[in-house]
Structures are given as structure tokens and as C-alpha cells.
Design an enzyme around this catalytic site. Structure first.
Site, PDB file in Angstrom:
ATOM      1  N   THR A  15       0.836  -1.216   0.000  1.00  0.00           N
ATOM      2  CA  THR A  15       0.000   0.000   0.000  1.00  0.00           C
ATOM      3  C   THR A  15       0.868   1.262   0.000  1.00  0.00           C
ATOM      4  O   THR A  15       0.365   2.363   0.128  1.00  0.00           O
ATOM      5  CB  THR A  15      -0.934   0.028   1.235  1.00  0.00           C
ATOM      6  OG1 THR A  15      -0.111   0.016   2.420  1.00  0.00           O
ATOM      7  CG2 THR A  15      -1.872  -1.171   1.246  1.00  0.00           C
ATOM      8  N   PRO A  39      -2.876  -3.597  10.076  1.00  0.00           N
ATOM      9  CA  PRO A  39      -4.333  -3.571  10.285  1.00  0.00           C
ATOM     10  C   PRO A  39      -4.919  -2.174  10.090  1.00  0.00           C
ATOM     11  O   PRO A  39      -4.302  -1.172  10.445  1.00  0.00           O
ATOM     12  CB  PRO A  39      -4.495  -4.025  11.737  1.00  0.00           C
ATOM     13  CG  PRO A  39      -3.241  -4.790  12.045  1.00  0.00           C
ATOM     14  CD  PRO A  39      -2.149  -4.126  11.236  1.00  0.00           C
ATOM     15  N   LYS A 136      20.120  -1.906   4.493  1.00  0.00           N
ATOM     16  CA  LYS A 136      19.714  -2.764   3.358  1.00  0.00           C
ATOM     17  C   LYS A 136      20.790  -3.815   3.087  1.00  0.00           C
ATOM     18  O   LYS A 136      20.480  -4.970   2.764  1.00  0.00           O
ATOM     19  CB  LYS A 136      19.471  -1.917   2.103  1.00  0.00           C
ATOM     20  CG  LYS A 136      18.246  -1.006   2.237  1.00  0.00           C
ATOM     21  CD  LYS A 136      17.792  -0.443   0.899  1.00  0.00           C
ATOM     22  CE  LYS A 136      16.470   0.288   1.044  1.00  0.00           C
ATOM     23  NZ  LYS A 136      15.890   0.712  -0.252  1.00  0.00           N
TER      24      LYS A 136
HETATM   25  O1  EMF Z   1      13.513  11.212  -1.270  1.00  0.00           O
HETATM   26  C1  EMF Z   1      14.386  10.703  -1.929  1.00  0.00           C
HETATM   27  O2  EMF Z   1      15.205  11.386  -2.762  1.00  0.00           O
HETATM   28  C2  EMF Z   1      14.941  12.794  -2.809  1.00  0.00           C
HETATM   29  C3  EMF Z   1      16.146  13.432  -3.359  1.00  0.00           C
HETATM   30  C4  EMF Z   1      14.582   9.249  -1.915  1.00  0.00           C
HETATM   31  C5  EMF Z   1      13.515   8.474  -2.616  1.00  0.00           C
HETATM   32  C6  EMF Z   1      14.942   8.562  -3.130  1.00  0.00           C
HETATM   33  C7  EMF Z   1      15.750   7.339  -3.101  1.00  0.00           C
HETATM   34  C8  EMF Z   1      16.432   6.984  -4.250  1.00  0.00           C
HETATM   35  C9  EMF Z   1      17.168   5.821  -4.254  1.00  0.00           C
HETATM   36  O3  EMF Z   1      17.844   5.389  -5.359  1.00  0.00           O
HETATM   37  C10 EMF Z   1      17.839   6.239  -6.491  1.00  0.00           C
HETATM   38  C11 EMF Z   1      15.807   6.523  -1.978  1.00  0.00           C
HETATM   39  C12 EMF Z   1      16.547   5.335  -2.001  1.00  0.00           C
HETATM   40  C13 EMF Z   1      17.228   4.990  -3.141  1.00  0.00           C
HETATM   41  O4  EMF Z   1      17.973   3.840  -3.206  1.00  0.00           O
END
Ligand code: EMF
Length: 318
Positions: A15, A39, A136
Site C-alpha cells: 500500500t 491492520p 539494506k
Molecule cells: O527522497 C528521496 O530522494 C529525494 C532526493 C529518496 C527516494 C529517493 C531514493 C532513491 C534511491 O535510489 C535512487 C531513496 C533510495 C534509493 O535507493
């Protein structure tokens, strides 16, 4: 192949921002699709409630629960074949509960942990984002140690997300921010293509225990190229306001969470250009090469969509 013969797919984080694309792609590609979701409570947003109803209306089976409900997760795992996690921070470390349950269930053919961004085993970023990527990396090592068949997906920059973030088509602004010189290139993948490719990747024997990178040549652009395309399409000229690298580095050190993380993401993506700088190795798999029959949306085409109906901006996560 009829629906019954298709692998059953269970999605955690279905979601969320990318999750909704993934669930729709799984259904569209004919897979019995299950979503494990927190939930619904009296505090749940109307958007969340409506999404549950929308999913159920197209045949998605929603199981409501918490990641710590081990027995419940084992029971649902025994009914499916493939697991895709799109859990955002701070739930990334909680994927250990999914790994433990998959080990107990014993039947899962493929697990895709929550990745979909940068290829974190090949790149490093400034501390705030690096700390997120370390979490990660820990999940990847736990998956490998568990022996669960896996695939890691690096989809690089989410197309609609970053077009909104960089061009801000919803605002009537006269200027546009450029991080660094604006000349460093980055690979972009439209979210619908990330989802379509990922469902195919998850079912493909060729991608078992591999990393698949989404890096289509037509979608590797710099901020300057992106803005120039947008100016041509809109007929508008934007005043360019550069944020120099040293200022962005300072922001990674001074802004509060999560803005400091976003500043370090911007630094890696658009100042250093790290995502476009590394070449794919001979063991690397690239999505558009794996599935040449699957047409992907170019950034030029996505900008045409933005011209008439820009997707609403969202706050993606890390
Ligand atoms: O908010 C973000 O970037 C704004 C500049 C995060 C969502 C972007 C992001 C990109 C990634 O790879 C390109 C987050 C994690 C990532 O691995």
C-alpha cells in the site's frame, strides 16, 4: 498460462508508493496476488482504507497483521510462491521477520527484499544515506546466509517521483533548482516499468540469486538535459538556481532527518552522478535487455504525460 498456473505473489508494503504500482502490475500480469498490510484502525487514513477496497475489488487478497506475527506470516507464506518486499524505512531491518518466516515455511521460490533504488553493494554515499543503505546491506547478507532464493533489484531513479521532485510541475514557479553543475547523468525508470519488470524478474529462472539493474540507455539524462526537454515541451524558460556541491554537503550535515538523507541522495545521484558512472559487469543483468519485448516508457514520453496530467507528487522513502 491461466491464472491458477501462475505463481502466487505476496507483497509486503503493497500500500506504499511503489507498492501500489507493484500490486497493480502483479494483477495485470495474471498472478494471484496477496498483500500483507498493517491492520486498518480508526486512525487509518481514508486513502489507506480506499486502497484496501480498491485492491480487493480487483481480486487482491489482503492479510492484515504485524511483521512480528510469525505464525500468521508462515501460514500465508505456505499459500504463495514468491515474496516481494517494498517495506520502507524504518521497517527495512524488520524484514528479518520475513526471512525467518520464509525459512520456516520452506516453500518460497523467490524473495525480493526491499531494494529498488541504488545498487548499494557497488556504491557509497554521504553518511545519512549511507546509514540507510547499511541496513539494506545487512538484509542482503541475512538473505544470502539463509539460503533463500533471492533477486535484488536496483531500479535507480523513480521516474515520476524525480520528475516531480526536480521540475515541480504542480507549482507555478519561474525557477528550477539544479544540484551541482547539472551535467552529471542519472538513470531513470518509470514506476510502472519498475513494477512490470519486477514481476517478470521475480518469475524468471535466469535472475535467481542475481542482481538485476534497470538502466535503459534512453533514460540516462542529466538535470540540464531534463530541464531543457521540459522547457521545449512547455514553451517556458526556467531561471536555473544552482546548489553548489559544498552547500549540499553542508545540508547533509545540518538538516534534520529525513531531509539530511534526501540531501545525501541528491548529492550521490546528481552531483557525483554515481548511478550512471558504473558499467554493468558481464554477470550483471539489465532489465530491458532481459525483456526486449517489453516496451518501457522513455523520460521523453513521461514528460509528455506530465504536460497534460502530472502524477501528484509523493514523498518516496529510502
Ligand atoms: O527522497 C528521496 O530522494 C529525494 C532526493 C529518496 C527516494 C529517493 C531514493 C532513491 C534511491 O535510489 C535512487 C531513496 C533510495 C534509493 O535507493
Amino acid at each position: 498460462m491461466d491464472r491458477e498456473a501462475k505463481n502466487k505473489i505476496l507483497i509486503f508494503g503493497g500500500t506504499g508508493y511503489l507498492g501500489t504500482y507493484m500490486v497493480k502490475a502483479s494483477i495485470k500480469l495474471g498472478h494471484p496476488t496477496f498483500v500483507f498490510a498493517r491492520p486498518i484502525t480508526p486512525q487509518s487514513t481514508l486513502n489507506k482504507i480506499n486502497l484496501h477496497e480498491e485492491f480487493e475489488s480487483v481480486g487482491v487478497t489482503i492479510i492484515q497483521g504485524e511483521l512480528k506475527e510469525h505464525e500468521k506470516i508462515v501460514a500465508i507464506l505456505r499459500q504463495v510462491d514468491i515474496v516481494i518486499s517494498l517495506l520502507p524505512f524504518p521497517q527495512v531491518p524488520d524484514q528479518i521477520h520475513i526471512i525467518e518466516a520464509i525459512k520456516v515455511a520452506g516453500n518460497i521460490k523467490r524473495f525480493l527484499p526491499s531494494e529498488f533504488g541504488v545498487e548499494e553493494d557497488r556504491l557509497s554515499f554521504l553518511p545519512p544515506f549511507e546509514a540507510c543503505l547499511d541496513e539494506k546491506r545487512k538484509v542482503r547478507r541475512a538473505v544470502e546466509a539463509s539460503g533463500i532464493p533471492y533477486t535484488y533489484v536496483s531500479a535507480n531513479c523513480f521516474g515520476a517521483y524525480f520528475l516531480n521532485y526536480l521540475l515541480r510541475p504542480h507549482e507555478q514557479q519561474e525557477d528550477v533548482i539544479i544540484y551541482g553543475s547539472g551535467e552529471a547523468k542519472a538513470p531513470f525508470t518509470y514506476e510502472e516499468d519498475i513494477a512490470n519488470y519486477t514481476i517478470r524478474v521475480a518469475n524468471d529462472p535466469r535472475t535467481c540469486n542475481k542482481i538485476v539493474i534497470y538502466k535503459m540507455q534512453k533514460n540516462i539524462l542529466s538535470q540540464i538535459e531534463l530541464i531543457s526537454l521540459w522547457e521545449k515541451k512547455t514553451g517556458k524558460y526556467f531561471k536555473k538556481v544552482h546548489v553548489p556541491e559544498e552547500e549540499l554537503v553542508k545540508l547533509t550535515e545540518t538538516l534534520p532527518f529525513p531531509d539530511n538523507v534526501r540531501a545525501s541522495v541528491l548529492h550521490g545521484l546528481f552531483v557525483k552522478g554515481d548511478l550512471a558512472n558504473y558499467e554493468l559487469g558481464e554477470n550483471d543483468l539489465e532489465a530491458s535487455s532481459l525483456y526486449p519485448d517489453s516496451k518501457y516508457t522513455t523520460i521523453d514520453q513521461l514528460l509528455d504525460v506530465f504536460l497534460v496530467d502530472p502524477p501528484k507528487p509523493a514523498l518516496a522513502t529510502f
